[in-house]
Design a protein around this motif. Structure first.
Motif, PDB file in Angstrom:
ATOM      1  N   MET A 113      10.257  67.042   4.247  1.00 43.18           N
ATOM      2  CA  MET A 113       9.531  66.206   5.210  1.00 43.18           C
ATOM      3  C   MET A 113       8.017  66.341   5.020  1.00 43.18           C
ATOM      4  N   MET A 114       7.431  67.457   5.421  1.00 46.46           N
ATOM      5  CA  MET A 114       5.967  67.578   5.335  1.00 46.46           C
ATOM      6  C   MET A 114       5.499  67.691   3.885  1.00 46.46           C
ATOM      7  N   GLY A 126      15.279  60.673   8.365  1.00 51.01           N
ATOM      8  CA  GLY A 126      14.784  59.784   9.420  1.00 51.01           C
ATOM      9  C   GLY A 126      13.280  59.912   9.599  1.00 51.01           C
ATOM     10  N   ALA A 127      12.785  61.143   9.489  1.00 53.82           N
ATOM     11  CA  ALA A 127      11.345  61.377   9.625  1.00 53.82           C
ATOM     12  C   ALA A 127      10.576  60.716   8.486  1.00 53.82           C
ATOM     13  N   PHE A 186      15.702  74.275  10.331  1.00 54.73           N
ATOM     14  CA  PHE A 186      15.023  72.978  10.372  1.00 54.73           C
ATOM     15  C   PHE A 186      13.616  73.088   9.775  1.00 54.73           C
ATOM     16  N   THR A 234      23.135  67.548   9.303  1.00 57.46           N
ATOM     17  CA  THR A 234      22.201  67.096  10.343  1.00 57.46           C
ATOM     18  C   THR A 234      20.729  67.338   9.993  1.00 57.46           C
ATOM     19  N   ASN A 291      16.214  76.854  14.584  1.00 44.85           N
ATOM     20  CA  ASN A 291      14.873  76.297  14.430  1.00 44.85           C
ATOM     21  C   ASN A 291      14.339  76.593  13.021  1.00 44.85           C
ATOM     22  N   ILE A 342      11.755  70.919   7.032  1.00 48.49           N
ATOM     23  CA  ILE A 342      10.527  70.217   7.445  1.00 48.49           C
ATOM     24  C   ILE A 342       9.401  70.510   6.469  1.00 48.49           C
ATOM     25  N   SER A 352      19.788  64.552   7.797  1.00 46.84           N
ATOM     26  CA  SER A 352      19.728  63.306   8.576  1.00 46.84           C
ATOM     27  C   SER A 352      18.395  63.221   9.313  1.00 46.84           C
ATOM     28  N   THR A 353      18.010  64.345   9.903  1.00 48.39           N
ATOM     29  CA  THR A 353      16.766  64.409  10.677  1.00 48.39           C
ATOM     30  C   THR A 353      15.559  64.153   9.799  1.00 48.39           C
ATOM     31  N   ILE A 403       5.161  64.094   3.044  1.00 49.69           N
ATOM     32  CA  ILE A 403       4.118  63.490   3.876  1.00 49.69           C
ATOM     33  C   ILE A 403       2.739  63.995   3.451  1.00 49.69           C
ATOM     34  N   ASN A 404       2.641  65.290   3.167  1.00 50.60           N
ATOM     35  CA  ASN A 404       1.345  65.816   2.724  1.00 50.60           C
ATOM     36  C   ASN A 404       0.931  65.253   1.367  1.00 50.60           C
TER      37      ASN A 404
END
Lengths: 200, 200
Positions: free
Chosen positions: A87-88, A130-131, A79, A123, A76, A83, A126-127, A91-92
């Motif tokens: 990712m964030m 995708g996000a 990831f 992976t 976890n 994230i 990939s995750t 996004i932020n």
């Protein structure tokens, strides 16, 4: 245009900067280099960055990373690390840009081929790719309502990284860096929105 | 087969349970109902769940949520709420399952139409569904190396939710619940892997 380029000293970002520098007012943000500093894993740091730049015409993000490791060893926390960053972090930047874009402004994020074309140990990327793609698909309508656009460039392994990373991408044909930079320029200067711009 | 169905008392999960109950040893996990309890937002709770069930032949997850709200009002915390539940909740189930699946075992997760077909206020779900799909694409190769399979079912708005949620999905044709349940059965009983099973 006044363009904020976050990650503009990285492998891809530095080439995007070269392309755009002559004709635009380019502000390059990096974690420890560039014109201004930002840690995209921290929403407060992103807010502070935009307060420093003031209103802009476009933001491009070529920053963000995630761990590459065997799935069975991925936790976890691994990831979450990706994230918070790719990712964030991106996004932020997009969410904060809603308050700082001039009319007709645009946001261009970076995802990558692994959301659709996986490699061993990839992976988490990939995750997260995708996000980022899902975010662009989900968000473009509400960007549109404000007169803004948003896209993601999704590059294959780029030729400039092939020596360092090629062993992780067996059989992947590297993308020419010029083509990758084309993707960012297309997002910036055409009127497309909600697009995942795949560069292979 | 001994099948762990997480979210088996929910709108979709309860119909999946109906289909599978007669012919399989079904263990239904829910937050506060079902045969065993789990809070998928907590990796420790997931670990404890699998210790309780012991080895299984398949896991199906029909649990997980994310905030639905206007993009301009969406914060990092709103995204994190969805990330902990529908994204990392499902991903942590899949990672933990690697240690508890019997030979030939499978994992089936749930994403949803919004990653590709967006609605106003749905960006967090678009993002998270994209992440779940990216995870399945990224992970199936390393599942394969252990003799396991992994897929995601990506349903449209289901007819059983149309009264409650239809106003959020203007012009979306609801999917028949029987077709959605077919998706889970296909993932469970065929030999496909790495697939996003779109049900429209």
């Amino acid at each position: 245009m006044k363009i904020l380029l976050i990650g503009g000293t990285g492998t891809i970002g530095s080439k995007v900067a070269e392309r755009l520098d002559a004709d635009h007012q380019l502000i390059i943000a990096g974690r420890s280099s560039g014109d201004v500093q930002v840690d995209i894993t921290k929403p407060d740091s992103i807010q502070k960055l935009f307060e420093e730049t003031g209103n802009i015409d476009a933001v491009i993000v070529t920053a963000g990373s995630a761990p590459v490791k065997p799935l069975a060893d991925s936790t976890n926390e691994d990831f979450i690390q990706g994230i918070k960053s790719k990712m964030m972090g991106q996004i932020n930047v997009a969410l904060t840009a809603l308050d700082y874009l001039n009319e007709g402004g645009s946001v261009t994020l970076t995802s990558g081929i692994l959301s659709d074309d996986p490699i061993p140990q990839g992976t988490i990327l990939s995750t997260i790719n995708g996000a980022v793609n899902g975010f662009v698909t989900g968000a473009y309508g509400e960007f549109l309502q404000k007169g803004f656009r948003i896209n993601a460039v999704s590059p294959a392994l780029v030729e400039d990284s092939a020596d360092a990373l090629g062993d992780f991408f067996p059989g992947h044909t590297p993308a020419q860096m010029e083509h990758v930079v084309d993707g960012y320029e297309k997002s910036l200067k055409t009127l497309i929105t909600g697009q995942i711009i795949n560069i292979s």
